[in-house]
Write a protein that holds these residues in place. Structure first.
Motif, PDB file in Angstrom:
ATOM      1  N   ASP A  59     -26.971   6.539  -3.068  1.00 26.95           N
ATOM      2  CA  ASP A  59     -25.719   7.300  -2.974  1.00 26.95           C
ATOM      3  C   ASP A  59     -25.870   8.685  -3.605  1.00 26.95           C
ATOM      4  OD1 ASP A  59     -24.242   5.498  -1.571  1.00 26.95           O
ATOM      5  OD2 ASP A  59     -23.318   4.536  -3.329  1.00 26.95           O
ATOM      6  N   MET A  60     -26.607   8.742  -4.666  1.00 29.17           N
ATOM      7  CA  MET A  60     -26.787  10.029  -5.319  1.00 29.17           C
ATOM      8  C   MET A  60     -27.579  10.974  -4.423  1.00 29.17           C
ATOM      9  SD  MET A  60     -27.560   8.901  -9.243  1.00 29.17           S
ATOM     10  CE  MET A  60     -27.849  10.609  -9.717  1.00 29.17           C
ATOM     11  N   ARG A  61     -28.433  10.392  -3.601  1.00 27.71           N
ATOM     12  CA  ARG A  61     -29.205  11.237  -2.664  1.00 27.71           C
ATOM     13  C   ARG A  61     -28.514  11.326  -1.303  1.00 27.71           C
ATOM     14  NH1 ARG A  61     -35.157   8.936  -2.951  1.00 27.71           N
ATOM     15  NH2 ARG A  61     -34.033   7.007  -3.406  1.00 27.71           N
ATOM     16  N   GLU A  62     -27.269  10.762  -1.245  1.00 25.24           N
ATOM     17  CA  GLU A  62     -26.451  10.796  -0.033  1.00 25.24           C
ATOM     18  C   GLU A  62     -27.180  10.204   1.166  1.00 25.24           C
ATOM     19  OE1 GLU A  62     -25.166  14.776   0.566  1.00 25.24           O
ATOM     20  OE2 GLU A  62     -23.901  14.801  -1.252  1.00 25.24           O
ATOM     21  N   ILE A  63     -27.793   9.065   0.913  1.00 23.61           N
ATOM     22  CA  ILE A  63     -28.501   8.328   1.983  1.00 23.61           C
ATOM     23  C   ILE A  63     -27.651   7.119   2.350  1.00 23.61           C
ATOM     24  CG2 ILE A  63     -30.573   7.029   2.575  1.00 23.61           C
ATOM     25  CD1 ILE A  63     -32.103   8.798   0.600  1.00 23.61           C
ATOM     26  N   GLU A  64     -27.552   6.845   3.651  1.00 23.44           N
ATOM     27  CA  GLU A  64     -26.753   5.703   4.123  1.00 23.44           C
ATOM     28  C   GLU A  64     -27.439   4.405   3.709  1.00 23.44           C
ATOM     29  OE1 GLU A  64     -23.655   3.735   5.749  1.00 23.44           O
ATOM     30  OE2 GLU A  64     -23.857   5.919   5.553  1.00 23.44           O
ATOM     31  N   ILE A  65     -26.678   3.575   2.989  1.00 29.26           N
ATOM     32  CA  ILE A  65     -27.261   2.324   2.451  1.00 29.26           C
ATOM     33  C   ILE A  65     -27.601   1.357   3.561  1.00 29.26           C
ATOM     34  CG2 ILE A  65     -26.757   0.308   1.013  1.00 29.26           C
ATOM     35  CD1 ILE A  65     -25.118   2.145  -0.772  1.00 29.26           C
ATOM     36  N   SER A  66     -26.705   1.239   4.546  1.00 29.76           N
ATOM     37  CA  SER A  66     -26.916   0.238   5.594  1.00 29.76           C
ATOM     38  C   SER A  66     -28.202   0.473   6.374  1.00 29.76           C
ATOM     39  CB  SER A  66     -25.721   0.241   6.551  1.00 29.76           C
ATOM     40  OG  SER A  66     -25.561   1.542   7.133  1.00 29.76           O
ATOM     41  N   SER A  67     -28.719   1.751   6.355  1.00 28.13           N
ATOM     42  CA  SER A  67     -29.947   2.042   7.084  1.00 28.13           C
ATOM     43  C   SER A  67     -31.185   1.622   6.308  1.00 28.13           C
ATOM     44  CB  SER A  67     -30.029   3.546   7.385  1.00 28.13           C
ATOM     45  OG  SER A  67     -28.907   3.971   8.135  1.00 28.13           O
ATOM     46  N   PHE A  68     -31.051   1.400   5.007  1.00 27.22           N
ATOM     47  CA  PHE A  68     -32.205   1.052   4.176  1.00 27.22           C
ATOM     48  C   PHE A  68     -32.074  -0.354   3.536  1.00 27.22           C
ATOM     49  CE2 PHE A  68     -32.461   5.604   4.477  1.00 27.22           C
ATOM     50  CZ  PHE A  68     -33.816   5.897   4.500  1.00 27.22           C
ATOM     51  N   ILE A  69     -31.316  -1.249   4.179  1.00 26.76           N
ATOM     52  CA  ILE A  69     -31.121  -2.590   3.623  1.00 26.76           C
ATOM     53  C   ILE A  69     -32.446  -3.324   3.485  1.00 26.76           C
ATOM     54  CG2 ILE A  69     -30.133  -4.899   4.046  1.00 26.76           C
ATOM     55  CD1 ILE A  69     -28.147  -2.862   3.011  1.00 26.76           C
ATOM     56  N   ASP A  70     -33.278  -3.295   4.524  1.00 27.19           N
ATOM     57  CA  ASP A  70     -34.547  -4.031   4.465  1.00 27.19           C
ATOM     58  C   ASP A  70     -35.432  -3.492   3.356  1.00 27.19           C
ATOM     59  OD1 ASP A  70     -33.733  -5.620   6.537  1.00 27.19           O
ATOM     60  OD2 ASP A  70     -34.802  -4.439   8.070  1.00 27.19           O
ATOM     61  N   GLU A  71     -35.482  -2.116   3.201  1.00 23.66           N
ATOM     62  CA  GLU A  71     -36.287  -1.546   2.148  1.00 23.66           C
ATOM     63  C   GLU A  71     -35.740  -1.891   0.766  1.00 23.66           C
ATOM     64  OE1 GLU A  71     -35.265  -0.104   4.807  1.00 23.66           O
ATOM     65  OE2 GLU A  71     -37.036   0.690   5.848  1.00 23.66           O
ATOM     66  N   LEU A  72     -34.389  -1.942   0.649  1.00 17.36           N
ATOM     67  CA  LEU A  72     -33.797  -2.297  -0.642  1.00 17.36           C
ATOM     68  C   LEU A  72     -34.137  -3.736  -1.040  1.00 17.36           C
ATOM     69  CD1 LEU A  72     -30.227  -0.693  -0.364  1.00 17.36           C
ATOM     70  CD2 LEU A  72     -32.106   0.031  -1.850  1.00 17.36           C
ATOM     71  N   MET A  73     -34.198  -4.638  -0.077  1.00 18.07           N
ATOM     72  CA  MET A  73     -34.409  -6.054  -0.371  1.00 18.07           C
ATOM     73  C   MET A  73     -35.879  -6.428  -0.432  1.00 18.07           C
ATOM     74  SD  MET A  73     -31.392  -7.111  -0.837  1.00 18.07           S
ATOM     75  CE  MET A  73     -31.779  -8.822  -1.002  1.00 18.07           C
ATOM     76  N   LEU A  74     -36.764  -5.496  -0.018  1.00 17.76           N
ATOM     77  CA  LEU A  74     -38.177  -5.805   0.038  1.00 17.76           C
ATOM     78  C   LEU A  74     -38.751  -6.217  -1.323  1.00 17.76           C
ATOM     79  CD1 LEU A  74     -40.672  -5.901   1.848  1.00 17.76           C
ATOM     80  CD2 LEU A  74     -41.093  -3.473   1.285  1.00 17.76           C
ATOM     81  N   PRO A  75     -38.370  -5.602  -2.459  1.00 17.15           N
ATOM     82  CA  PRO A  75     -38.963  -6.012  -3.742  1.00 17.15           C
ATOM     83  C   PRO A  75     -38.641  -7.457  -4.150  1.00 17.15           C
ATOM     84  CG  PRO A  75     -37.937  -3.848  -3.931  1.00 17.15           C
ATOM     85  CD  PRO A  75     -37.505  -4.407  -2.607  1.00 17.15           C
ATOM     86  N   TYR A  76     -37.662  -8.049  -3.492  1.00 12.10           N
ATOM     87  CA  TYR A  76     -37.231  -9.383  -3.948  1.00 12.10           C
ATOM     88  C   TYR A  76     -37.776 -10.518  -3.076  1.00 12.10           C
ATOM     89  CZ  TYR A  76     -34.004  -6.008  -5.885  1.00 12.10           C
ATOM     90  OH  TYR A  76     -33.468  -4.891  -6.502  1.00 12.10           O
ATOM     91  N   LEU A  77     -38.702 -10.139  -2.193  1.00 14.04           N
ATOM     92  CA  LEU A  77     -39.277 -11.170  -1.333  1.00 14.04           C
ATOM     93  C   LEU A  77     -40.141 -12.171  -2.107  1.00 14.04           C
ATOM     94  CD1 LEU A  77     -40.307  -9.117   1.838  1.00 14.04           C
ATOM     95  CD2 LEU A  77     -38.422 -10.752   1.606  1.00 14.04           C
ATOM     96  N   TYR A  78     -40.645 -11.714  -3.250  1.00 14.09           N
ATOM     97  CA  TYR A  78     -41.541 -12.617  -3.981  1.00 14.09           C
ATOM     98  C   TYR A  78     -40.784 -13.860  -4.480  1.00 14.09           C
ATOM     99  CZ  TYR A  78     -39.618 -11.063  -8.482  1.00 14.09           C
ATOM    100  OH  TYR A  78     -38.798 -10.795  -9.546  1.00 14.09           O
ATOM    101  N   PHE A  79     -39.449 -13.787  -4.550  1.00 20.72           N
ATOM    102  CA  PHE A  79     -38.685 -14.966  -4.963  1.00 20.72           C
ATOM    103  C   PHE A  79     -38.774 -16.101  -3.943  1.00 20.72           C
ATOM    104  CE2 PHE A  79     -36.575 -11.756  -7.584  1.00 20.72           C
ATOM    105  CZ  PHE A  79     -36.475 -12.430  -8.791  1.00 20.72           C
ATOM    106  N   SER A  80     -38.998 -15.713  -2.681  1.00 23.70           N
ATOM    107  CA  SER A  80     -39.014 -16.728  -1.621  1.00 23.70           C
ATOM    108  C   SER A  80     -40.416 -17.227  -1.306  1.00 23.70           C
ATOM    109  CB  SER A  80     -38.376 -16.158  -0.351  1.00 23.70           C
ATOM    110  OG  SER A  80     -39.088 -15.000   0.083  1.00 23.70           O
ATOM    111  N   GLN A  81     -41.394 -16.830  -2.106  1.00 22.02           N
ATOM    112  CA  GLN A  81     -42.754 -17.266  -1.826  1.00 22.02           C
ATOM    113  C   GLN A  81     -42.968 -18.761  -2.057  1.00 22.02           C
ATOM    114  OE1 GLN A  81     -45.282 -14.718  -4.163  1.00 22.02           O
ATOM    115  NE2 GLN A  81     -44.977 -12.923  -2.828  1.00 22.02           N
ATOM    116  N   ASP A  82     -42.135 -19.372  -2.883  1.00 21.30           N
ATOM    117  CA  ASP A  82     -42.296 -20.816  -3.145  1.00 21.30           C
ATOM    118  C   ASP A  82     -41.770 -21.677  -2.023  1.00 21.30           C
ATOM    119  OD1 ASP A  82     -39.630 -20.327  -3.410  1.00 21.30           O
ATOM    120  OD2 ASP A  82     -39.451 -21.052  -5.480  1.00 21.30           O
ATOM    121  N   GLY A  83     -41.137 -21.068  -1.027  1.00 18.64           N
ATOM    122  CA  GLY A  83     -40.604 -21.818   0.097  1.00 18.64           C
ATOM    123  C   GLY A  83     -39.323 -22.561  -0.216  1.00 18.64           C
TER     124      GLY A  83
END
Length: 468
Positions: A59-83
């Motif tokens: 928001d501070m960089r005035e970037i649309e959040i909905s366009s970067f949802i996948d990039e925002l959630m990418l760091p949290y993929l390691y939580f799902s590695q255990d299946g």
């Protein structure tokens, strides 16, 4: 009784024991769920905090959040590695990100909750859902954290099955131990039951072993006392029945003899031409037998009266009693030329005058009959000895043997059968005296030797105070 006690005790034990096992298993499950919920809540909070910072940075960089949802959630993929763990993001209740091929809808009840956790079942699977709205101005987004509980529930089921197996084995062992314990505890009761059945079947000598100091030992001791008392009572009843039967047999015999004599002489007088002298002789025999039957009936009535316990207790003069006995014995003593002496060392008596007179009359009459004509001497004495009152009747007659002394108290018994029949006796005198003595709670003792006479002592108990 034993089996019933075993089954009832076992049923109560299994009920409470299995309930305790199920409660323990439920408590373990609740502990597992609580631990996982706390972990999932912590991880959900960490992801939500990190995601919120990233959104504010965009928001501070005035970037649309909905366009970067996948990039925002990418760091949290390691939580799902255990299946087992899934991270999902929803906007206005619609999924906008999921690490799954298909994005499940947010369960009902989560859309307006800041942060909470619930157990959700989907196709026989159990999930722990943690969902919460992001703070303003991002409240349209809801972050969900889903954890699959199959491993925890699988481990819990294994532990539960082990608990149930252990409880089953323990229950079987407990059943065996309980049965052995109850067998040991009920063995004395079974012996009591068998002994009771044996006594009921007529074996009155049955007894139980007595050992130890517990309640069952006291029960065995009390049972043996009861059995001894029953045996004593049965022996007494048997003896009483035998005595009654003997009494009836003797009475029938005694009654038959005079009746036969009376009938014979009466028939003789009726059918034969009898001289006056023979007629008088026959009538004398008839009268003699009638007097004998009358005497026997009177003594039987006296016995019946004494068994009823109808005794009058009143002070009486001992001299008056002795005078009454003297007058009764005077004719028989004179007829047989026997001297009767009275020695009184006490002044008063307490009791029934007629009963005490009947007692002395029979004793004195027997003493006179035992003496030889012209040589006999009878002493009647009342005195006090060792604090107890005593009546003594002593003679110098024929005496009796030990065998005769053992039976003289029995009804219809005669030490000298020929003499008793000749004198009109029925053998009831001493039986009547014995009944009187029992009514006064006294003792009647005999001492006699053949050719040296007989001594009869009637000793009253000190507490009775019959004589004063």
């Amino acid at each position: 009784m034993k089996n019933k006690t075993v089954f009832m005790t076992l049923g109560l034990f299994l009920l409470f024991f299995n309930a305790a096992v199920l409660l323990a298993a439920s408590a373990i499950l609740q502990g597992i769920l609580h631990t996982q919920k706390e972990r999932c809540l912590g991880e959900h909070y960490m992801i939500a905090s990190s995601l919120l910072r990233d959104m504010r940075a965009l928001d501070m960089r005035e970037i649309e959040i909905s366009s970067f949802i996948d990039e925002l959630m990418l760091p949290y993929l390691y939580f799902s590695q255990d299946g087992l763990t899934d991270v999902l993001l929803y906007q206005n209740g619609k999924p906008v990100y999921s690490n799954l091929d298909d994005s499940p809808m947010l369960p009902l009840g989560f859309s307006n909750i800041s942060q909470t956790g619930r157990l959700i079942s989907i196709e026989d699977k159990r999930f722990l859902w943690i969902a919460g709205q992001l703070p303003e101005p991002y409240q349209s987004y809801t972050l969900a954290y889903r954890f699959d509980l199959r491993e925890e529930l699988g481990g819990w089921r294994q532990n539960r099955n082990l608990l149930l197996l252990a409880s089953t084995v323990f229950s079987v062992l407990f059943t065996g131990c309980l049965y052995l314990l109850m067998s040991c505890l009920f063995r004395p009761l079974e012996r009591v039951s068998k002994a009771a059945q044996s006594i009921a079947a007529g074996n009155f000598g049955e007894r139980l072993p007595v050992s130890g100091r517990d309640e069952l030992t006291e029960l065995s001791r009390s049972f043996n006392q009861m059995a001894e008392e029953i045996q004593r009572q049965m022996v007494s009843l048997q003896q009483a029945a035998e005595q009654k039967q003997q009494f009836i047999d003797n009475f029938s015999h005694e009654l038959r003899t005079p009746l036969t004599t009376i009938y014979g002489y009466a028939e003789y007088l009726q059918k034969a031409a009898v001289a006056p002298e023979d007629r008088q002789s026959a009538l004398a025999y008839i009268l003699s037998e009638c007097r004998r039957m009358q005497n026997m009936a009177g003594q039987l009535l006296d016995l019946a009266s004494l068994r009823g316990g109808n005794l009058n207790w009143e002070p009486l003069d001992a001299a008056a009693l002795f005078e009454a006995v003297r007058s009764s014995a005077q004719y028989k003593a004179a007829e047989k030329q026997v001297s009767v002496a009275f020695q009184r060392e006490i002044k008063t008596l307490s009791g029934d005058l007629e009963v005490l007179r009947l007692l002395l009359d029979n004793l004195v009459d027997n003493a006179i009959k035992a003496c030889k004509p012209g040589e006999g001497k009878v002493l009647v004495r009342a005195f006090r000895e060792d604090g107890r009152d005593v009546l003594l009747v002593q003679d110098n007659g024929k005496g009796m043997s030990a065998e005769q002394l053992a039976h003289i108290r029995e009804p219809f018994y005669r030490a000298d059968k020929a003499r008793s029949r000749r004198d009109g006796g029925a053998g009831l005198g001493l039986a009547l005296c014995e009944q009187i003595v029992q009514a006064y709670q006294a003792e009647m003792n005999f001492s006699s030797r053949l050719g040296q006479g007989t001594s009869v002592r009637v000793v009253f108990s000190e507490g009775q105070k019959t004589l004063k």
